[in-house]
Design a protein around this motif. Structure first.
Motif, PDB file in Angstrom:
ATOM      1  N   VAL A 154       0.842  -1.195   0.000  1.00 40.77           N
ATOM      2  CA  VAL A 154       0.000   0.000   0.000  1.00 40.77           C
ATOM      3  C   VAL A 154       0.882   1.253   0.000  1.00 40.77           C
ATOM      4  N   GLY A 155       0.561   2.199  -0.855  1.00 40.57           N
ATOM      5  CA  GLY A 155       1.285   3.464  -0.858  1.00 40.57           C
ATOM      6  C   GLY A 155       1.082   4.201   0.452  1.00 40.57           C
ATOM      7  N   SER A 156       2.140   4.805   0.948  1.00 41.99           N
ATOM      8  CA  SER A 156       2.055   5.506   2.227  1.00 41.99           C
ATOM      9  C   SER A 156       1.068   6.666   2.187  1.00 41.99           C
ATOM     10  N   ASP A 157       0.906   7.268   1.005  1.00 33.57           N
ATOM     11  CA  ASP A 157      -0.051   8.367   0.884  1.00 33.57           C
ATOM     12  C   ASP A 157      -1.471   7.875   1.072  1.00 33.57           C
ATOM     13  N   VAL A 158      -1.779   6.718   0.475  1.00 31.66           N
ATOM     14  CA  VAL A 158      -3.119   6.144   0.616  1.00 31.66           C
ATOM     15  C   VAL A 158      -3.379   5.810   2.075  1.00 31.66           C
ATOM     16  N   PHE A 159      -2.381   5.232   2.720  1.00 24.85           N
ATOM     17  CA  PHE A 159      -2.524   4.910   4.134  1.00 24.85           C
ATOM     18  C   PHE A 159      -2.783   6.160   4.957  1.00 24.85           C
ATOM     19  N   ALA A 160      -2.024   7.209   4.685  1.00 25.91           N
ATOM     20  CA  ALA A 160      -2.166   8.445   5.455  1.00 25.91           C
ATOM     21  C   ALA A 160      -3.550   9.059   5.282  1.00 25.91           C
ATOM     22  N   LEU A 161      -4.086   8.984   4.059  1.00 25.77           N
ATOM     23  CA  LEU A 161      -5.387   9.582   3.787  1.00 25.77           C
ATOM     24  C   LEU A 161      -6.540   8.830   4.429  1.00 25.77           C
ATOM     25  N   THR A 162      -6.334   7.536   4.709  1.00 25.58           N
ATOM     26  CA  THR A 162      -7.458   6.699   5.145  1.00 25.58           C
ATOM     27  C   THR A 162      -7.290   6.112   6.544  1.00 25.58           C
ATOM     28  N   LYS A 163      -6.152   6.288   7.173  1.00 29.69           N
ATOM     29  CA  LYS A 163      -5.902   5.588   8.437  1.00 29.69           C
ATOM     30  C   LYS A 163      -6.817   6.040   9.561  1.00 29.69           C
ATOM     31  N   GLY A 164      -7.335   7.239   9.495  1.00 31.72           N
ATOM     32  CA  GLY A 164      -8.199   7.716  10.565  1.00 31.72           C
ATOM     33  C   GLY A 164      -9.629   7.242  10.470  1.00 31.72           C
ATOM     34  N   ASP A 165      -9.928   6.418   9.476  1.00 31.89           N
ATOM     35  CA  ASP A 165     -11.311   6.008   9.235  1.00 31.89           C
ATOM     36  C   ASP A 165     -11.647   4.630   9.789  1.00 31.89           C
ATOM     37  N   GLY A 166     -10.732   4.027  10.540  1.00 34.09           N
ATOM     38  CA  GLY A 166     -11.019   2.762  11.203  1.00 34.09           C
ATOM     39  C   GLY A 166     -11.000   1.544  10.308  1.00 34.09           C
ATOM     40  N   ILE A 167     -10.405   1.646   9.128  1.00 37.10           N
ATOM     41  CA  ILE A 167     -10.431   0.485   8.228  1.00 37.10           C
ATOM     42  C   ILE A 167      -9.233  -0.444   8.456  1.00 37.10           C
ATOM     43  N   TYR A 168      -8.213   0.030   9.184  1.00 32.70           N
ATOM     44  CA  TYR A 168      -7.046  -0.804   9.430  1.00 32.70           C
ATOM     45  C   TYR A 168      -7.058  -1.305  10.866  1.00 32.70           C
ATOM     46  N   ALA A 169      -6.801  -2.591  11.028  1.00 37.40           N
ATOM     47  CA  ALA A 169      -6.770  -3.183  12.360  1.00 37.40           C
ATOM     48  C   ALA A 169      -5.428  -2.914  13.022  1.00 37.40           C
ATOM     49  N   GLY A 170      -5.449  -2.726  14.323  1.00 39.27           N
ATOM     50  CA  GLY A 170      -4.194  -2.692  15.059  1.00 39.27           C
ATOM     51  C   GLY A 170      -3.539  -4.061  14.991  1.00 39.27           C
ATOM     52  N   ILE A 171      -2.204  -4.089  14.944  1.00 34.80           N
ATOM     53  CA  ILE A 171      -1.503  -5.347  14.778  1.00 34.80           C
ATOM     54  C   ILE A 171      -1.277  -6.005  16.136  1.00 34.80           C
ATOM     55  N   ASP A 172      -1.756  -7.236  16.278  1.00 34.81           N
ATOM     56  CA  ASP A 172      -1.615  -7.989  17.516  1.00 34.81           C
ATOM     57  C   ASP A 172      -0.266  -8.708  17.519  1.00 34.81           C
ATOM     58  N   THR A 173       0.634  -8.264  18.371  1.00 29.84           N
ATOM     59  CA  THR A 173       1.984  -8.849  18.418  1.00 29.84           C
ATOM     60  C   THR A 173       2.166  -9.812  19.579  1.00 29.84           C
ATOM     61  N   SER A 174       1.090 -10.149  20.275  1.00 32.94           N
ATOM     62  CA  SER A 174       1.228 -10.900  21.524  1.00 32.94           C
ATOM     63  C   SER A 174       1.844 -12.282  21.334  1.00 32.94           C
ATOM     64  N   GLY A 175       1.661 -12.891  20.169  1.00 36.59           N
ATOM     65  CA  GLY A 175       2.177 -14.237  19.972  1.00 36.59           C
ATOM     66  C   GLY A 175       3.435 -14.314  19.138  1.00 36.59           C
ATOM     67  N   TRP A 176       4.043 -13.212  18.837  1.00 31.02           N
ATOM     68  CA  TRP A 176       5.198 -13.234  17.937  1.00 31.02           C
ATOM     69  C   TRP A 176       6.448 -13.762  18.631  1.00 31.02           C
ATOM     70  N   LYS A 177       7.299 -14.345  17.840  1.00 34.81           N
ATOM     71  CA  LYS A 177       8.606 -14.776  18.311  1.00 34.81           C
ATOM     72  C   LYS A 177       9.381 -13.551  18.807  1.00 34.81           C
ATOM     73  N   LYS A 178       9.923 -13.627  20.007  1.00 31.92           N
ATOM     74  CA  LYS A 178      10.560 -12.461  20.621  1.00 31.92           C
ATOM     75  C   LYS A 178      11.713 -11.923  19.784  1.00 31.92           C
ATOM     76  N   GLU A 179      12.533 -12.827  19.230  1.00 30.43           N
ATOM     77  CA  GLU A 179      13.690 -12.382  18.461  1.00 30.43           C
ATOM     78  C   GLU A 179      13.265 -11.630  17.208  1.00 30.43           C
ATOM     79  N   THR A 180      12.218 -12.128  16.575  1.00 43.67           N
ATOM     80  CA  THR A 180      11.734 -11.487  15.358  1.00 43.67           C
ATOM     81  C   THR A 180      11.166 -10.105  15.676  1.00 43.67           C
ATOM     82  N   LEU A 181      10.354 -10.037  16.706  1.00 42.30           N
ATOM     83  CA  LEU A 181       9.768  -8.766  17.092  1.00 42.30           C
ATOM     84  C   LEU A 181      10.850  -7.756  17.457  1.00 42.30           C
ATOM     85  N   ALA A 182      11.865  -8.206  18.190  1.00 39.88           N
ATOM     86  CA  ALA A 182      12.956  -7.312  18.579  1.00 39.88           C
ATOM     87  C   ALA A 182      13.699  -6.810  17.341  1.00 39.88           C
TER      88      ALA A 182
END
Length: 372
Positions: free
Chosen positions: A98-126
């Motif tokens: 997704v182009g960053s401009d498109v994201f910026a124009l639409t991110k305030g409209d609730g169409i993107y979910a927050g990313i759930d990182t609770s189950g990620w591998k610690k090394e990868t997340l770090a």
């Protein structure tokens, strides 16, 4: 100025809200993957899109979840995301590229979910956090370097700087450059670096300095509307030097073309984002599960290989899987990571004179140059 194509209009304004990649999340949470039986993934066209389609088969084989890809152009993404913002309806669960401009124009409209990182591998997340690629509701899905490419005739005295790129006395012959789109700022920025500007201090753009350089080589410019065409012009002898996006250049080398690459100081890197849709057709959990799986280092390794090492999320969890030779032209890695810089999306998306974005103003100046 020579041109092999019609003028290409610009697709997007962009900003550099750097984002992140992930490891494994919902797939390791008990019951999440089992609860889903399908996921729809939007992706860009071309080499990277083909790579995504290939890896979707792995996802289905590993999880039993049917993964379907949808090819989207830049303009498709803009229209689809704005429609989703207005109606709440969308026909895919995850979008990569997704182009960053498109994201910026639409991110305030609730169409993107927050990313759930609770189950990620610690090394990868770090690793993702260290690379500063993580946002609350987006992740960098690709980094692509705009490399210098030249023919075998220059192999004994290769160009080493963007100043060399514009020096037609030292290196006679035509130069390949982008005709439109996000390639235009790269054309202008490389000219500005050739004028002596510090690559770390390009903004605000000094148009007079940049176009003074471009004016001197105007008759030697051959424009391309897509990177593979620029490579073909070089191979055909229509140019002696071009800049090109890394996937096209590295694919040409993999196909046996005798061309050489360089990433001089100031080499630009373009960046796109991945998102999970809050109201995708298969539910948010389906998107979260795929998103987590997609950003596992082993899957990013395969993606990088399928794109001929031209696109990679610059996490050490991914980079350590490659030899120095393989990672030589990956952005922010290889022998000289300091030679790369991310394109100034914040600058181009900001409002400039006359109420236009700086990207619009830049494209206007470019079109005036082309019309001379």
């Amino acid at each position: 100025m020579k041109t092999h194509d019609a003028k290409a209009g610009w697709h997007r304004r962009t900003l550099i809200r750097l984002a992140g990649t992930l490891g494994l999340a919902a797939l390791v949470a008990p019951g999440v993957a089992a609860a889903q039986n399908a996921v729809v993934v939007a992706h860009a066209a071309g080499i990277n899109g083909q790579a995504v389609e290939a890896i979707l088969k792995d996802y289905t084989a590993e999880t039993g979840v049917k993964a379907t890809g949808i090819t989207m152009s830049d303009t498709d993404y803009g229209a689809k995301m704005q429609l989703a913002a207005r109606t709440g309806n969308v026909d895919f669960d995850v979008a990569l590229g997704v182009g960053s401009d498109v994201f910026a124009l639409t991110k305030g409209d609730g169409i993107y979910a927050g990313i759930d990182t609770s189950g990620w591998k610690k090394e990868t997340l770090a690793g993702m956090q260290e690379a500063k690629l993580i946002g609350d509701d987006y992740a960098v899905s690709q980094d692509t370097a705009a490399l210098m490419v030249y023919g075998k005739a220059l192999a004994d005295n290769p160009p080493k700087t963007w100043g060399d790129f514009f020096d037609t006395k030292k290196y006679p012959g035509n130069r390949g450059m982008a005709s439109g789109g996000l390639g235009v700022p790269i054309d202008i920025e490389y000219a500005l670096i050739a004028s002596g500007k510090d690559p770390a201090k390009l903004y605000p753009l000094d148009y007079d300095a940049a176009f003074a350089v471009l004016d001197k080589v105007a008759k030697d410019i051959v424009l391309w509307d897509n990177a593979p065409k620029g490579i073909q012009d070089l191979v055909n002898g229509d140019t002696v030097m071009t800049w090109s996006y890394a996937p096209a250049a590295l694919s040409a080398i993999a196909a046996g073309q005798d061309i050489k690459l360089a990433a001089p100081p100031g080499t630009a890197v373009t960046r796109q984002l991945g998102v999970v849709m809050a109201k995708g057709p298969n539910g948010e959990d389906a998107g979260q599960a795929f998103f987590a799986w997609w950003f596992r280092p082993e899957n990013q390794k395969k993606y990088t290989e399928l794109t001929n090492y031209g696109i990679v999320v610059p996490s050490q969890e991914v980079l350590k899987q490659f030899s120095p030779e393989q990672s030589a032209y990956m952005p922010f890695s290889g022998a000289h990571p300091e030679n790369y810089r991310t394109l100034g999306y914040d600058y181009y998306s900001a409002e400039g004179d006359l109420g236009q974005s700086n990207l619009a103003l830049t494209l206007d100046r470019w079109n005036q140059f082309r019309a001379r």
